[in-house]
Design a protein around this motif. Structure first.
Motif, PDB file in Angstrom:
ATOM      1  N   THR A  22       0.727  -1.102   0.189  1.00  0.00           N
ATOM      2  CA  THR A  22      -0.256  -0.041   0.115  1.00  0.00           C
ATOM      3  C   THR A  22       0.940   1.259  -0.104  1.00  0.00           C
ATOM      4  O   THR A  22       0.659   2.307  -0.525  1.00  0.00           O
ATOM      5  N   LEU A  23       1.923   1.308   0.957  1.00  0.00           N
ATOM      6  CA  LEU A  23       2.779   2.344   0.921  1.00  0.00           C
ATOM      7  C   LEU A  23       3.585   2.758  -0.553  1.00  0.00           C
ATOM      8  O   LEU A  23       3.761   3.722  -0.955  1.00  0.00           O
ATOM      9  N   VAL A  24       4.009   1.435  -1.037  1.00  0.00           N
ATOM     10  CA  VAL A  24       4.804   1.477  -2.058  1.00  0.00           C
ATOM     11  C   VAL A  24       3.870   2.140  -3.281  1.00  0.00           C
ATOM     12  O   VAL A  24       4.433   2.928  -4.212  1.00  0.00           O
ATOM     13  N   ALA A  25       2.428   1.744  -3.323  1.00  0.00           N
ATOM     14  CA  ALA A  25       1.778   1.981  -4.432  1.00  0.00           C
ATOM     15  C   ALA A  25       1.310   3.515  -4.081  1.00  0.00           C
ATOM     16  O   ALA A  25       1.406   4.145  -5.157  1.00  0.00           O
ATOM     17  N   GLU A  26       1.367   3.855  -3.016  1.00  0.00           N
ATOM     18  CA  GLU A  26       0.921   5.520  -2.704  1.00  0.00           C
ATOM     19  C   GLU A  26       2.346   6.096  -3.117  1.00  0.00           C
ATOM     20  O   GLU A  26       2.068   7.266  -3.832  1.00  0.00           O
ATOM     21  N   ILE A  27       3.334   5.780  -2.692  1.00  0.00           N
ATOM     22  CA  ILE A  27       4.740   6.593  -3.227  1.00  0.00           C
ATOM     23  C   ILE A  27       4.963   6.663  -4.670  1.00  0.00           C
ATOM     24  O   ILE A  27       5.165   7.426  -5.061  1.00  0.00           O
ATOM     25  N   LEU A  28       4.456   5.391  -5.149  1.00  0.00           N
ATOM     26  CA  LEU A  28       4.722   5.365  -6.811  1.00  0.00           C
ATOM     27  C   LEU A  28       3.801   6.444  -7.356  1.00  0.00           C
ATOM     28  O   LEU A  28       4.121   7.184  -8.435  1.00  0.00           O
ATOM     29  N   GLN A  29       2.669   6.349  -7.131  1.00  0.00           N
ATOM     30  CA  GLN A  29       1.361   7.102  -7.510  1.00  0.00           C
ATOM     31  C   GLN A  29       1.893   8.562  -7.464  1.00  0.00           C
ATOM     32  O   GLN A  29       1.670   9.307  -8.377  1.00  0.00           O
ATOM     33  N   TRP A  30       2.373   8.980  -6.337  1.00  0.00           N
ATOM     34  CA  TRP A  30       2.783  10.308  -5.971  1.00  0.00           C
ATOM     35  C   TRP A  30       3.895  10.811  -6.811  1.00  0.00           C
ATOM     36  O   TRP A  30       3.920  12.006  -7.391  1.00  0.00           O
ATOM     37  N   LEU A  31       4.952   9.935  -6.966  1.00  0.00           N
ATOM     38  CA  LEU A  31       6.255  10.544  -7.848  1.00  0.00           C
ATOM     39  C   LEU A  31       5.773  10.559  -9.496  1.00  0.00           C
ATOM     40  O   LEU A  31       6.437  11.621 -10.003  1.00  0.00           O
ATOM     41  N   VAL A  32       4.773   9.669  -9.782  1.00  0.00           N
ATOM     42  CA  VAL A  32       4.378   9.593 -11.121  1.00  0.00           C
ATOM     43  C   VAL A  32       3.694  10.828 -11.475  1.00  0.00           C
ATOM     44  O   VAL A  32       3.883  11.607 -12.338  1.00  0.00           O
ATOM     45  N   ARG A  34       3.935  13.554  -9.473  1.00  0.00           N
ATOM     46  CA  ARG A  34       4.913  14.805  -9.509  1.00  0.00           C
ATOM     47  C   ARG A  34       5.901  15.082 -10.916  1.00  0.00           C
ATOM     48  O   ARG A  34       6.010  16.108 -11.371  1.00  0.00           O
ATOM     49  N   TYR A  35       6.092  13.612 -11.329  1.00  0.00           N
ATOM     50  CA  TYR A  35       6.712  13.919 -12.712  1.00  0.00           C
ATOM     51  C   TYR A  35       5.776  14.432 -13.861  1.00  0.00           C
ATOM     52  O   TYR A  35       6.286  15.186 -14.544  1.00  0.00           O
ATOM     53  N   LYS A  84      15.356   0.588  -3.555  1.00  0.00           N
ATOM     54  CA  LYS A  84      16.215   0.823  -4.404  1.00  0.00           C
ATOM     55  C   LYS A  84      15.764   1.217  -5.666  1.00  0.00           C
ATOM     56  O   LYS A  84      16.156   2.317  -6.561  1.00  0.00           O
ATOM     57  N   GLU A  85      14.559   0.666  -6.234  1.00  0.00           N
ATOM     58  CA  GLU A  85      13.867   1.004  -7.370  1.00  0.00           C
ATOM     59  C   GLU A  85      12.994   2.357  -7.254  1.00  0.00           C
ATOM     60  O   GLU A  85      13.054   3.370  -8.277  1.00  0.00           O
ATOM     61  N   LEU A  86      12.615   2.740  -6.004  1.00  0.00           N
ATOM     62  CA  LEU A  86      11.887   3.914  -5.692  1.00  0.00           C
ATOM     63  C   LEU A  86      13.063   5.124  -5.866  1.00  0.00           C
ATOM     64  O   LEU A  86      12.759   6.459  -6.338  1.00  0.00           O
ATOM     65  N   LEU A  87      14.256   4.792  -5.513  1.00  0.00           N
ATOM     66  CA  LEU A  87      15.354   5.856  -5.424  1.00  0.00           C
ATOM     67  C   LEU A  87      15.705   6.413  -6.724  1.00  0.00           C
ATOM     68  O   LEU A  87      16.267   7.386  -6.947  1.00  0.00           O
ATOM     69  N   LYS A  88      15.403   5.394  -7.879  1.00  0.00           N
ATOM     70  CA  LYS A  88      15.894   5.830  -9.044  1.00  0.00           C
ATOM     71  C   LYS A  88      14.908   6.993  -9.503  1.00  0.00           C
ATOM     72  O   LYS A  88      15.334   7.924 -10.298  1.00  0.00           O
ATOM     73  N   ILE A  89      13.678   7.103  -9.182  1.00  0.00           N
ATOM     74  CA  ILE A  89      12.542   7.960  -9.684  1.00  0.00           C
ATOM     75  C   ILE A  89      12.874   9.236  -8.532  1.00  0.00           C
ATOM     76  O   ILE A  89      12.989  10.493  -9.221  1.00  0.00           O
ATOM     77  N   THR A  90      13.176   9.115  -7.403  1.00  0.00           N
ATOM     78  CA  THR A  90      13.299  10.388  -6.470  1.00  0.00           C
ATOM     79  C   THR A  90      14.578  10.801  -6.833  1.00  0.00           C
ATOM     80  O   THR A  90      14.496  12.195  -6.680  1.00  0.00           O
ATOM     81  N   SER A  91      15.754  10.346  -7.046  1.00  0.00           N
ATOM     82  CA  SER A  91      16.809  10.898  -7.266  1.00  0.00           C
ATOM     83  C   SER A  91      16.744  11.748  -8.605  1.00  0.00           C
ATOM     84  O   SER A  91      16.988  12.963  -8.572  1.00  0.00           O
ATOM     85  N   LEU A  92      16.097  11.231  -9.600  1.00  0.00           N
ATOM     86  CA  LEU A  92      15.881  12.257 -10.935  1.00  0.00           C
ATOM     87  C   LEU A  92      14.991  13.349 -10.555  1.00  0.00           C
ATOM     88  O   LEU A  92      15.388  14.610 -10.903  1.00  0.00           O
ATOM     89  N   LEU A  93      14.046  13.213  -9.779  1.00  0.00           N
ATOM     90  CA  LEU A  93      13.160  14.564  -9.462  1.00  0.00           C
ATOM     91  C   LEU A  93      13.934  15.350  -8.508  1.00  0.00           C
ATOM     92  O   LEU A  93      13.931  16.684  -8.526  1.00  0.00           O
TER      93      LEU A  93
END
Length: 396
Positions: A22-32, A34-35, A84-93
């Motif tokens: 649930t937390l991973v899905a929420e973070i992914l949806q927020w990052l996308v 934001r992008y 680690k996969e979330l950090l790829k998107i987060t680092s880019l932003l």
């Protein structure tokens, strides 16, 4: 990073010690979002099928839009590997936000500095860069205009491709095909490298052979240079003779040219003398003709005196006839005097008195002197003059 990006809640690594989809899905949806705020993603993550579709859509979107390759299996596990996969998107932003902040600060500093002091000399170094960028902008604008013309045709194709769901099996098959083609290219390249090595060996062998031929030919050349040909002595002798003959030829040619010039000069002088002689001859002929005419006229004037008897029985008197006009070109002397007898007598006596007529001696002497002078001039011109064929002194 999530706090700097503005995520509304705190996140700790302890949240991912155990799977937390649930937390991973929420973070992914927020990052996308934001992008790309206009991105459309599925919201349902209740069932297993929904979760699989959600992860696939996230992976596909980031691969197409941001060119970020995510591991779908690790994201689906929702544990420490998912971080680690979330950090790829987060680092880019985060890098994008950091770069934007630095650029804003620099622009603010430059504006404040320009307000305080503006020196155009400090910007002279950037002139070339500015011109280069301006030319690039022009080229890019033209390219963009050409591409936008094709937008109507490519829009439908792009929408079809984006709406199509990617299959993991198809992706894996494509990757395998690409790997296989790459391996074939590597094998081909290795074969070419081996062939290059063989070609190098062949070229080296040819080079060695050519070097040996060159050395052998050089030795042969030196041998031929050291040997004097049998006809060389005769050749040198003939060369000396030819040089002497050439000098003689040049000297004779110069003499001949000089003699021809002298001959032309003599012919010109002789022609001038001939013309002068002809002129003098013409004058002599004309003068003799005038003298003959004068003499004939004087002898004819004696017949113009006629005896006229006076009706009163007095002594007869002579009545002169009207003189005839002289021929053209003959000047009549107005002072010429005629002497004769006025006594009467027979006709025969009158004819006998014709011998007593005498002209003025002064004019005869002058004409004789002039004739003698012309004859002397004519005799002088005869010396050294070649008389043309057909001319003769008997013309006059």
């Amino acid at each position: 990073m999530m706090r700097a990006l503005g995520y509304p809640r705190l996140i700790s690594l302890e949240n991912f010690r155990y799977p937390n989809f649930t937390l991973v899905a929420e973070i992914l949806q927020w990052l996308v979002k934001r992008y790309d705020p206009n991105a459309e993603l599925p919201d349902d993550v209740d069932t297993e099928q929904d979760r699989v579709i959600f992860i696939k859509s996230i992976v596909q979107f980031m691969a197409v839009k941001a060119y970020i390759k995510l591991n779908a299996k690790k994201l689906y596990m929702s544990d420490g590997y998912a971080v680690k996969e979330l950090l790829k998107i987060t680092s880019l932003l985060y890098e994008a936000m950091k770069t934007k902040t630095e650029n804003d600060l620099e622009s603010i500093d430059e504006d404040s500095h320009m307000h305080h002091s503006f020196d155009i000399s400090s910007k002279s170094n950037d002139l070339k860069v500015t011109r280069h960028l301006a030319s690039e902008i022009t080229v890019k604008g033209a390219t963009l205009y050409d591409l936008l013309l094709k937008e109507m045709d490519l829009r439908d194709k792009r929408s079809v491709v984006l709406s199509k769901q990617l299959d993991i099996t198809e992706i894996e098959q494509g990757i395998k095909n690409a790997t296989k083609s790459l391996e074939e290219e590597i094998e081909k390249t290795n074969t070419m490298i081996e062939n290059i090595a063989a070609d190098e060996a062949n070229l080296e062998a040819k080079i060695e052979k050519r070097k040996m031929d060159l050395e052998r030919n050089q030795k042969r050349l030196q041998t031929l240079k050291s040997v004097r040909p049998a006809f060389m002595d005769e050749y040198e002798r003939l060369e000396l003779e030819l040089e002497d003959l050439y000098k003689t030829y040049v000297m004779k040619f110069t003499w001949l040219a000089y003699l021809e010039q002298q001959l032309e000069e003599l012919e010109r002088l002789e022609q001038e003398l001939v013309l002068q002689r002809e002129e003098v001859t013409k004058r002599m002929v004309e003068k003799l003709r005038q003298d003959d005419l004068l003499r004939s006229e004087e002898s004819g004037n004696l017949d113009n005196f006629l005896v006229v008897n006076d009706p009163s029985g007095n002594t007869p008197r002579e009545k002169p006839k009207r003189p005839q006009p002289a021929p053209s070109g003959v000047r009549r002397d107005p002072h010429r005097r005629v002497y004769g007898s006025m006594s009467g007598g027979d006709k025969d006596d009158d004819l006998d008195t014709d011998s007593d007529l005498d002209l003025d001696g002064e004019d005869d002497d002058a004409s004789d002197v002039s004739d003698d002078q012309d004859l002397e001039n004519l005799s002088d011109l005869k010396v050294g003059i070649v008389v043309p064929h057909g001319d003769s002194d008997n013309d006059f």
